[in-house]
Design a protein around this motif. Structure first.
Motif, PDB file in Angstrom:
ATOM      1  N   SER A 127     -17.904  -3.686   1.223  1.00  0.00           N
ATOM      2  CA  SER A 127     -19.036  -3.980   0.351  1.00  0.00           C
ATOM      3  C   SER A 127     -20.309  -3.312   0.865  1.00  0.00           C
ATOM      4  CB  SER A 127     -19.254  -5.490   0.260  1.00  0.00           C
ATOM      5  OG  SER A 127     -20.411  -5.785  -0.488  1.00  0.00           O
ATOM      6  N   ASP A 128     -21.177  -2.919  -0.081  1.00  0.00           N
ATOM      7  CA  ASP A 128     -22.486  -2.365   0.257  1.00  0.00           C
ATOM      8  C   ASP A 128     -23.547  -3.445   0.365  1.00  0.00           C
ATOM      9  OD1 ASP A 128     -21.445   0.221   0.213  1.00  0.00           O
ATOM     10  OD2 ASP A 128     -21.784   0.431  -1.956  1.00  0.00           O
ATOM     11  N   ASN A 129     -23.191  -4.681   0.014  1.00  0.00           N
ATOM     12  CA  ASN A 129     -24.144  -5.793   0.083  1.00  0.00           C
ATOM     13  C   ASN A 129     -24.302  -6.224   1.534  1.00  0.00           C
ATOM     14  OD1 ASN A 129     -25.394  -8.406  -0.048  1.00  0.00           O
ATOM     15  ND2 ASN A 129     -24.814  -8.521  -2.206  1.00  0.00           N
ATOM     16  N   SER A 130     -25.529  -6.200   2.025  1.00  0.00           N
ATOM     17  CA  SER A 130     -25.790  -6.502   3.437  1.00  0.00           C
ATOM     18  C   SER A 130     -25.541  -7.960   3.790  1.00  0.00           C
ATOM     19  CB  SER A 130     -27.240  -6.134   3.782  1.00  0.00           C
ATOM     20  OG  SER A 130     -28.146  -6.856   2.960  1.00  0.00           O
ATOM     21  N   ASN A 131     -25.462  -8.826   2.792  1.00  0.00           N
ATOM     22  CA  ASN A 131     -25.279 -10.259   3.046  1.00  0.00           C
ATOM     23  C   ASN A 131     -23.829 -10.710   2.992  1.00  0.00           C
ATOM     24  OD1 ASN A 131     -28.124 -10.942   3.233  1.00  0.00           O
ATOM     25  ND2 ASN A 131     -28.219 -10.543   1.024  1.00  0.00           N
ATOM     26  N   MET A 132     -22.922  -9.789   2.706  1.00  0.00           N
ATOM     27  CA  MET A 132     -21.528 -10.172   2.542  1.00  0.00           C
ATOM     28  C   MET A 132     -20.895 -10.709   3.823  1.00  0.00           C
ATOM     29  SD  MET A 132     -20.246 -10.190  -0.439  1.00  0.00           S
ATOM     30  CE  MET A 132     -18.512 -10.183  -0.036  1.00  0.00           C
ATOM     31  N   ARG A 133     -21.329 -10.219   4.972  1.00  0.00           N
ATOM     32  CA  ARG A 133     -20.741 -10.714   6.228  1.00  0.00           C
ATOM     33  C   ARG A 133     -21.055 -12.192   6.431  1.00  0.00           C
ATOM     34  NH1 ARG A 133     -18.354  -7.077   9.304  1.00  0.00           N
ATOM     35  NH2 ARG A 133     -18.793  -4.857   8.930  1.00  0.00           N
ATOM     36  N   VAL A 134     -22.286 -12.583   6.111  1.00  0.00           N
ATOM     37  CA  VAL A 134     -22.657 -13.999   6.244  1.00  0.00           C
ATOM     38  C   VAL A 134     -21.876 -14.844   5.243  1.00  0.00           C
ATOM     39  CG1 VAL A 134     -24.545 -15.664   6.079  1.00  0.00           C
ATOM     40  CG2 VAL A 134     -24.944 -13.410   7.094  1.00  0.00           C
ATOM     41  N   LEU A 135     -21.776 -14.356   4.008  1.00  0.00           N
ATOM     42  CA  LEU A 135     -21.041 -15.101   2.981  1.00  0.00           C
ATOM     43  C   LEU A 135     -19.564 -15.234   3.356  1.00  0.00           C
ATOM     44  CD1 LEU A 135     -22.601 -13.515  -0.234  1.00  0.00           C
ATOM     45  CD2 LEU A 135     -23.113 -15.747   0.761  1.00  0.00           C
ATOM     46  N   GLY A 136     -18.963 -14.143   3.834  1.00  0.00           N
ATOM     47  CA  GLY A 136     -17.564 -14.191   4.234  1.00  0.00           C
ATOM     48  C   GLY A 136     -17.339 -15.125   5.414  1.00  0.00           C
ATOM     49  N   LEU A 137     -18.299 -15.145   6.344  1.00  0.00           N
ATOM     50  CA  LEU A 137     -18.179 -16.025   7.513  1.00  0.00           C
ATOM     51  C   LEU A 137     -18.265 -17.494   7.096  1.00  0.00           C
ATOM     52  CD1 LEU A 137     -17.908 -16.126  10.593  1.00  0.00           C
ATOM     53  CD2 LEU A 137     -20.420 -16.099  10.721  1.00  0.00           C
ATOM     54  N   ILE A 138     -19.196 -17.815   6.190  1.00  0.00           N
ATOM     55  CA  ILE A 138     -19.319 -19.195   5.712  1.00  0.00           C
ATOM     56  C   ILE A 138     -18.029 -19.640   5.041  1.00  0.00           C
ATOM     57  CG2 ILE A 138     -20.490 -20.679   4.037  1.00  0.00           C
ATOM     58  CD1 ILE A 138     -23.036 -19.098   4.592  1.00  0.00           C
ATOM     59  N   LEU A 139     -17.468 -18.772   4.198  1.00  0.00           N
ATOM     60  CA  LEU A 139     -16.221 -19.131   3.519  1.00  0.00           C
ATOM     61  C   LEU A 139     -15.087 -19.324   4.513  1.00  0.00           C
ATOM     62  CD1 LEU A 139     -14.820 -17.790   0.216  1.00  0.00           C
ATOM     63  CD2 LEU A 139     -13.366 -17.678   2.228  1.00  0.00           C
ATOM     64  N   ALA A 140     -14.938 -18.403   5.452  1.00  0.00           N
ATOM     65  CA  ALA A 140     -13.812 -18.473   6.388  1.00  0.00           C
ATOM     66  C   ALA A 140     -13.900 -19.718   7.270  1.00  0.00           C
ATOM     67  CB  ALA A 140     -13.776 -17.214   7.252  1.00  0.00           C
ATOM     68  N   LEU A 141     -15.084 -20.004   7.813  1.00  0.00           N
ATOM     69  CA  LEU A 141     -15.221 -21.131   8.740  1.00  0.00           C
ATOM     70  C   LEU A 141     -15.078 -22.467   8.016  1.00  0.00           C
ATOM     71  CD1 LEU A 141     -18.139 -19.947  11.066  1.00  0.00           C
ATOM     72  CD2 LEU A 141     -15.674 -19.936  11.520  1.00  0.00           C
ATOM     73  N   SER A 142     -15.673 -22.583   6.838  1.00  0.00           N
ATOM     74  CA  SER A 142     -15.611 -23.861   6.115  1.00  0.00           C
ATOM     75  C   SER A 142     -14.211 -24.099   5.540  1.00  0.00           C
ATOM     76  CB  SER A 142     -16.661 -23.902   5.002  1.00  0.00           C
ATOM     77  OG  SER A 142     -16.486 -22.827   4.100  1.00  0.00           O
ATOM     78  N   TRP A 143     -13.614 -23.078   4.942  1.00  0.00           N
ATOM     79  CA  TRP A 143     -12.287 -23.266   4.350  1.00  0.00           C
ATOM     80  C   TRP A 143     -11.212 -23.455   5.405  1.00  0.00           C
ATOM     81  CZ3 TRP A 143     -11.172 -20.167  -0.736  1.00  0.00           C
ATOM     82  CH2 TRP A 143     -12.196 -20.444  -1.660  1.00  0.00           C
ATOM     83  N   ALA A 144     -11.447 -22.970   6.621  1.00  0.00           N
ATOM     84  CA  ALA A 144     -10.464 -23.184   7.695  1.00  0.00           C
ATOM     85  C   ALA A 144     -10.321 -24.659   8.042  1.00  0.00           C
ATOM     86  CB  ALA A 144     -10.868 -22.395   8.939  1.00  0.00           C
ATOM     87  N   MET A 145     -11.295 -25.466   7.644  1.00  0.00           N
ATOM     88  CA  MET A 145     -11.206 -26.904   7.894  1.00  0.00           C
ATOM     89  C   MET A 145     -10.168 -27.575   7.006  1.00  0.00           C
ATOM     90  SD  MET A 145     -13.096 -27.996  10.333  1.00  0.00           S
ATOM     91  CE  MET A 145     -13.131 -29.754   9.925  1.00  0.00           C
ATOM     92  N   TYR A 146      -9.878 -27.001   5.841  1.00  0.00           N
ATOM     93  CA  TYR A 146      -8.955 -27.652   4.903  1.00  0.00           C
ATOM     94  C   TYR A 146      -7.544 -27.823   5.481  1.00  0.00           C
ATOM     95  CZ  TYR A 146     -12.573 -27.076   1.313  1.00  0.00           C
ATOM     96  OH  TYR A 146     -13.744 -27.142   0.584  1.00  0.00           O
ATOM     97  N   PRO A 147      -6.912 -26.775   6.022  1.00  0.00           N
ATOM     98  CA  PRO A 147      -5.583 -27.008   6.601  1.00  0.00           C
ATOM     99  C   PRO A 147      -5.612 -27.904   7.833  1.00  0.00           C
ATOM    100  CG  PRO A 147      -6.316 -24.763   7.037  1.00  0.00           C
ATOM    101  CD  PRO A 147      -7.268 -25.343   6.038  1.00  0.00           C
ATOM    102  N   ILE A 148      -6.724 -27.857   8.583  1.00  0.00           N
ATOM    103  CA  ILE A 148      -6.843 -28.732   9.759  1.00  0.00           C
ATOM    104  C   ILE A 148      -6.913 -30.189   9.324  1.00  0.00           C
ATOM    105  CG2 ILE A 148      -8.316 -29.352  11.706  1.00  0.00           C
ATOM    106  CD1 ILE A 148      -9.126 -26.412  11.895  1.00  0.00           C
ATOM    107  N   LEU A 149      -7.745 -30.467   8.313  1.00  0.00           N
ATOM    108  CA  LEU A 149      -7.863 -31.840   7.812  1.00  0.00           C
ATOM    109  C   LEU A 149      -6.567 -32.303   7.170  1.00  0.00           C
ATOM    110  CD1 LEU A 149     -11.466 -31.736   6.289  1.00  0.00           C
ATOM    111  CD2 LEU A 149     -10.719 -32.934   8.345  1.00  0.00           C
ATOM    112  N   TRP A 150      -5.842 -31.386   6.533  1.00  0.00           N
ATOM    113  CA  TRP A 150      -4.556 -31.753   5.930  1.00  0.00           C
ATOM    114  C   TRP A 150      -3.583 -32.236   6.991  1.00  0.00           C
ATOM    115  CZ3 TRP A 150       0.581 -31.433   5.862  1.00  0.00           C
ATOM    116  CH2 TRP A 150       1.283 -31.670   4.680  1.00  0.00           C
TER     117      TRP A 150
END
Length: 287
Positions: free
Chosen positions: A224-247
């Protein structure tokens, strides 16, 4: 295990009802429940160690929701519902020009509003006890929130589509993201309805699909050429990684977490993985 039950009786309605319920039953995990149902009383079966007594719905000792919720669970579910409502309202406000947003309605904004609205309805269902099941099969009783899986099946593809549109991903990558995400949710839903060890097989399969989703998100971020995509991708990866752990730690899995802890952590995870992510995508989408 054990000798099958045989009931012989005359033509009386009561005896026929008992006969229809009990004939042929063995120690298969349901004998005690069937005897209790037939005689409308708690019938113990000490020679059948796998039997668990399950009172009929509405009977004394039966589990119904939301009455059976601990207060903390009801409070956290209400917090989740109100948070998603506020988040959906904020996205709607920003999308129409308030708070510095663009007056032009964009597709990511529409998807974000729909995703948070669906999550709000799902939390309202869980708070009201709609489609919440109490399972006594397996080593420990467990509570299964079916609206949570319906929520995931709808909202996670919408959020992934928002991220993909912001990152300029092509159609094949978007299709792969949505497809693997749907398979992930389905695997965890099937696993939640089963007992060990089968449920852990489905959980692991869902984790594999989740790993594919993360790899595809990384691909979108890197290209991506969007400079903010790394932050957005990091937020998604870290938060969604909680779902299988909580399961696996929650009631569907090992039961290591109490129900209140599981619900509280799920709500906090949704605040980051849904509300924060959606609002940042809308705010930073054009940068």
């Amino acid at each position: 295990m054990g000798v099958g039950v045989e009931v012989s009786c005359g033509e009386t309605p009561v005896c026929q009802r008992v006969q229809s319920k009990l004939n042929g039953l063995q120690c298969n995990g349901r004998l005690g429940a069937s005897l209790s149902d037939a005689f409308e009383a708690h019938v113990a079966t000490p020679l059948c160690p796998d039997d668990k007594y399950v009172p009929p719905a509405g009977a004394p000792g039966s589990v119904t929701f939301p009455e059976a919720y601990p207060n903390s669970v009801r409070h956290w579910l209400l917090i989740g519902c109100l948070s998603m409502a506020i988040g959906a309202g904020a996205v709607f406000y920003l999308s129409f020009g308030g708070g510095g947003g663009s007056k032009e309605l964009t597709l990511p904004a529409v998807l974000g509003f729909v995703a948070l609205s669906v999550a709000m309805v799902a939390y309202l269902c869980m708070w009201s006890g709609v489609w919440v099941e109490f399972k006594t099969s397996g080593a420990t009783p467990r509570v299964i929130f079916l609206p949570k899986y319906i929520d995931w099946m709808i909202t996670t593809p919408l959020l992934l589509t928002m991220l993909s549109l912001t990152g300029g991903a092509d159609t094949p990558v978007l299709a792969a993201l949505v497809g693997n995400d749907a398979l992930m949710v389905l695997c965890w839903l099937v696993g939640a309805t089963l007992t060990a060890p089968y449920k852990y097989v489905w959980w692991l399969l869902g984790v594999l699909f989740f790993t594919v989703v993360l790899l595809l998100v990384l691909r979108v971020v890197d290209r991506s050429d969007n400079s903010n995509m790394r932050v957005l991708g990091l937020i998604l990866a870290l938060s969604w990684a909680m779902y299988p752990i909580l399961w696996v730690l929650g009631s569907e899995g090992t039961g290591a977490l109490g129900l209140s802890q599981e619900v509280a952590l799920t709500v906090l995870t949704d605040l980051c993985g849904k509300i924060l992510l959606a609002m940042l995508v809308i705010t930073w989408g054009g940068e």
